[in-house]
Design a protein around this motif. Structure first.
Motif, PDB file in Angstrom:
ATOM      1  N   PHE A   1      14.543  -2.265   4.096  1.00 28.81           N
ATOM      2  CA  PHE A   1      14.713  -1.646   3.349  1.00 28.81           C
ATOM      3  C   PHE A   1      16.023  -1.962   3.452  1.00 28.81           C
ATOM      4  CE2 PHE A   1      11.072   0.883   3.661  1.00 28.81           C
ATOM      5  CZ  PHE A   1      10.975   1.460   2.999  1.00 28.81           C
ATOM      6  N   VAL A   2      16.661  -2.334   3.874  1.00 28.08           N
ATOM      7  CA  VAL A   2      18.497  -2.790   3.698  1.00 28.08           C
ATOM      8  C   VAL A   2      18.359  -4.228   3.208  1.00 28.08           C
ATOM      9  CG1 VAL A   2      20.539  -3.461   4.952  1.00 28.08           C
ATOM     10  CG2 VAL A   2      19.531  -1.077   5.434  1.00 28.08           C
TER      11      VAL A   2
ATOM     12  N   ASN B   1      15.314   1.939  -5.578  1.00 29.34           N
ATOM     13  CA  ASN B   1      15.635   3.025  -6.695  1.00 29.34           C
ATOM     14  C   ASN B   1      14.302   3.021  -6.738  1.00 29.34           C
ATOM     15  OD1 ASN B   1      15.670   4.646  -9.242  1.00 29.34           O
ATOM     16  ND2 ASN B   1      16.554   2.662 -10.709  1.00 29.34           N
ATOM     17  N   LEU B   2      14.530   4.431  -6.503  1.00 28.78           N
ATOM     18  CA  LEU B   2      12.664   5.593  -6.217  1.00 28.78           C
ATOM     19  C   LEU B   2      12.062   5.545  -7.386  1.00 28.78           C
ATOM     20  CD1 LEU B   2      13.675   8.424  -3.570  1.00 28.78           C
ATOM     21  CD2 LEU B   2      12.379   6.315  -3.530  1.00 28.78           C
ATOM     22  N   ALA B   3      12.752   5.578  -8.747  1.00 34.69           N
ATOM     23  CA  ALA B   3      12.014   5.593 -10.237  1.00 34.69           C
ATOM     24  C   ALA B   3      11.163   4.729 -10.812  1.00 34.69           C
ATOM     25  CB  ALA B   3      13.136   5.641 -10.935  1.00 34.69           C
TER      26      ALA B   3
ATOM     27  N   ASP C   1       2.588   4.464  -4.528  1.00 33.35           N
ATOM     28  CA  ASP C   1       3.836   4.460  -3.817  1.00 33.35           C
ATOM     29  C   ASP C   1       4.739   4.705  -2.933  1.00 33.35           C
ATOM     30  OD1 ASP C   1       2.817   1.749  -4.102  1.00 33.35           O
ATOM     31  OD2 ASP C   1       4.413   1.855  -6.329  1.00 33.35           O
ATOM     32  N   LEU C   2       4.719   5.883  -4.154  1.00 32.59           N
ATOM     33  CA  LEU C   2       5.787   6.979  -3.192  1.00 32.59           C
ATOM     34  C   LEU C   2       5.062   7.785  -2.906  1.00 32.59           C
ATOM     35  CD1 LEU C   2       7.968   8.914  -6.846  1.00 32.59           C
ATOM     36  CD2 LEU C   2       8.578   7.142  -4.892  1.00 32.59           C
ATOM     37  N   VAL C   3       3.654   8.480  -2.807  1.00 26.89           N
ATOM     38  CA  VAL C   3       3.034   8.690  -1.136  1.00 26.89           C
ATOM     39  C   VAL C   3       3.833   8.218  -0.352  1.00 26.89           C
ATOM     40  CG1 VAL C   3       0.478   9.736  -0.635  1.00 26.89           C
ATOM     41  CG2 VAL C   3       1.611  10.226  -3.344  1.00 26.89           C
ATOM     42  N   GLY C   4       2.582   6.948  -0.373  1.00 24.27           N
ATOM     43  CA  GLY C   4       2.893   5.651   0.882  1.00 24.27           C
ATOM     44  C   GLY C   4       4.223   5.910   1.920  1.00 24.27           C
ATOM     45  N   LEU C   5       5.172   5.931   1.007  1.00 26.59           N
ATOM     46  CA  LEU C   5       6.980   5.815   1.324  1.00 26.59           C
ATOM     47  C   LEU C   5       7.561   7.513   2.507  1.00 26.59           C
ATOM     48  CD1 LEU C   5       8.991   4.112  -1.504  1.00 26.59           C
ATOM     49  CD2 LEU C   5       8.061   2.808   1.094  1.00 26.59           C
ATOM     50  N   PHE C   6       6.563   8.043   1.508  1.00 28.16           N
ATOM     51  CA  PHE C   6       6.617   9.431   2.229  1.00 28.16           C
ATOM     52  C   PHE C   6       5.791   9.843   3.176  1.00 28.16           C
ATOM     53  CE2 PHE C   6       5.234  14.138   3.113  1.00 28.16           C
ATOM     54  CZ  PHE C   6       6.690  14.719   2.772  1.00 28.16           C
ATOM     55  N   PHE C   7       4.637   9.545   3.230  1.00 23.43           N
ATOM     56  CA  PHE C   7       4.236   9.367   4.599  1.00 23.43           C
ATOM     57  C   PHE C   7       5.157   7.565   5.876  1.00 23.43           C
ATOM     58  CE2 PHE C   7       1.428  11.430   2.272  1.00 23.43           C
ATOM     59  CZ  PHE C   7       0.651  12.416   3.159  1.00 23.43           C
ATOM     60  N   PHE C   8       4.987   6.934   5.880  1.00 31.65           N
ATOM     61  CA  PHE C   8       5.578   5.740   5.758  1.00 31.65           C
ATOM     62  C   PHE C   8       6.084   4.652   5.602  1.00 31.65           C
ATOM     63  CE2 PHE C   8       5.355   1.386   7.752  1.00 31.65           C
ATOM     64  CZ  PHE C   8       5.661   1.914   9.180  1.00 31.65           C
ATOM     65  N   PRO C   9       7.334   4.785   5.386  1.00 32.42           N
ATOM     66  CA  PRO C   9       7.866   5.006   6.141  1.00 32.42           C
ATOM     67  C   PRO C   9       9.391   6.581   6.690  1.00 32.42           C
ATOM     68  CG  PRO C   9       9.590   3.922   5.269  1.00 32.42           C
ATOM     69  CD  PRO C   9       8.169   3.968   4.102  1.00 32.42           C
ATOM     70  N   PHE C  10       8.742   7.143   6.700  1.00 33.55           N
ATOM     71  CA  PHE C  10       9.928   8.412   6.423  1.00 33.55           C
ATOM     72  C   PHE C  10       9.287   9.031   7.334  1.00 33.55           C
ATOM     73  CE2 PHE C  10      11.337   7.093   1.555  1.00 33.55           C
ATOM     74  CZ  PHE C  10      12.386   6.323   1.642  1.00 33.55           C
ATOM     75  N   GLY C  11       7.944   9.546   7.119  1.00 34.48           N
ATOM     76  CA  GLY C  11       7.562  10.743   7.844  1.00 34.48           C
ATOM     77  C   GLY C  11       7.978  10.437   9.720  1.00 34.48           C
ATOM     78  N   VAL C  12       6.870   8.828   9.789  1.00 33.66           N
ATOM     79  CA  VAL C  12       6.753   7.945  10.873  1.00 33.66           C
ATOM     80  C   VAL C  12       9.020   8.268  11.405  1.00 33.66           C
ATOM     81  CG1 VAL C  12       6.531   6.044  11.631  1.00 33.66           C
ATOM     82  CG2 VAL C  12       5.145   6.384  10.424  1.00 33.66           C
TER      83      VAL C  12
ATOM     84  N   PHE D   1      -0.536   8.387   5.886  1.00 36.78           N
ATOM     85  CA  PHE D   1      -0.534   7.193   5.352  1.00 36.78           C
ATOM     86  C   PHE D   1      -1.520   6.360   5.039  1.00 36.78           C
ATOM     87  CE2 PHE D   1       0.542   2.617   5.484  1.00 36.78           C
ATOM     88  CZ  PHE D   1       1.435   2.382   4.874  1.00 36.78           C
ATOM     89  N   TYR D   2      -2.471   6.391   6.598  1.00 36.87           N
ATOM     90  CA  TYR D   2      -3.899   5.974   6.150  1.00 36.87           C
ATOM     91  C   TYR D   2      -4.324   6.172   5.411  1.00 36.87           C
ATOM     92  CZ  TYR D   2      -2.984   1.813   9.865  1.00 36.87           C
ATOM     93  OH  TYR D   2      -2.418   0.741  10.590  1.00 36.87           O
ATOM     94  N   ALA D   3      -4.496   8.029   5.775  1.00 38.65           N
ATOM     95  CA  ALA D   3      -5.973   8.512   4.985  1.00 38.65           C
ATOM     96  C   ALA D   3      -5.292   8.438   2.931  1.00 38.65           C
ATOM     97  CB  ALA D   3      -5.975   9.805   4.855  1.00 38.65           C
ATOM     98  N   ALA D   4      -4.813   8.771   2.615  1.00 37.91           N
ATOM     99  CA  ALA D   4      -3.900   8.027   0.888  1.00 37.91           C
ATOM    100  C   ALA D   4      -4.200   6.368   1.082  1.00 37.91           C
ATOM    101  CB  ALA D   4      -2.392   7.954   0.956  1.00 37.91           C
ATOM    102  N   LEU D   5      -3.918   5.587   1.289  1.00 34.16           N
ATOM    103  CA  LEU D   5      -3.719   4.473   1.353  1.00 34.16           C
ATOM    104  C   LEU D   5      -5.934   4.308   0.926  1.00 34.16           C
ATOM    105  CD1 LEU D   5      -1.709   1.914   3.054  1.00 34.16           C
ATOM    106  CD2 LEU D   5      -1.672   2.710   0.402  1.00 34.16           C
ATOM    107  N   ARG D   6      -6.733   4.767   1.639  1.00 30.73           N
ATOM    108  CA  ARG D   6      -8.065   4.955   1.322  1.00 30.73           C
ATOM    109  C   ARG D   6      -8.563   5.642   0.454  1.00 30.73           C
ATOM    110  NH1 ARG D   6     -12.272   2.475   2.705  1.00 30.73           N
ATOM    111  NH2 ARG D   6     -14.553   3.604   3.153  1.00 30.73           N
ATOM    112  N   ILE D   7      -7.544   6.684   0.012  1.00 27.61           N
ATOM    113  CA  ILE D   7      -8.531   7.277  -0.930  1.00 27.61           C
ATOM    114  C   ILE D   7      -8.049   6.940  -2.467  1.00 27.61           C
ATOM    115  CG2 ILE D   7      -7.449   9.588  -2.302  1.00 27.61           C
ATOM    116  CD1 ILE D   7      -7.409  10.892   0.710  1.00 27.61           C
TER     117      ILE D   7
END
Length: 129
Positions: free
Chosen positions: A33-34, A43-45, A51-62, A87-93
């Motif tokens: 990330f750095v 910039n999250l916007a 992508d935000l859903v993915g980021l929420f679970f991986f790496p933030f949640g992990v 994260f895997y389920a969200a990407l699959r969906i």
């Protein structure tokens, strides 16, 4: 008494492997990330909802789960494992496919080790009662 001492060593070993691996995993994620944030500006916007859903679970949640696991192994390991599965389920969906390769699972593996350590510790506590 000697039996308790020898049964504690595997739990301690698993605990420290999980802790050291979690430091390496979090360090790797931060480096990614750095490194990308310095070049492009973070910039999250600029991210799509997917992508935000993915980021929420991986790496933030992990990462959150691995940090929490240093104090509460079961809770933190559960957060890490749950975030990886989500994260895997969200990407699959959203994409209709799973990520390729073992890389996400390897980064999140300390969460599973924290869960194993928690389960081993609980079993030892019940036997000593």
């Amino acid at each position: 008494m000697n039996e308790t001492r020898t049964s504690k060593h595997p739990v301690t070993a698993v605990r420290w492997i999980a802790r050291l691996w979690s430091i390496a995993s979090i360090g790797f994620i931060l480096l990614m990330f750095v490194g990308s944030g310095l070049e492009e500006g973070f910039n999250l916007a600029q991210f799509a909802f997917r992508d935000l859903v993915g980021l929420f679970f991986f790496p933030f949640g992990v990462c959150l789960g691995m940090i929490v696991a240093w104090r509460w192994e079961g809770v933190g390991g559960g957060i890490t494992a749950g975030s990886l599965l989500a994260f895997y389920a969200a990407l699959r969906i959203m994409d209709g496919r799973f990520p390729r390769g073992p890389y996400f699972a390897l980064v999140a593996a300390p969460g599973i080790l924290f869960l194993v350590c928690w389960l081993l510790s609980r079993g030892r506590l019940r036997r000593n009662r």
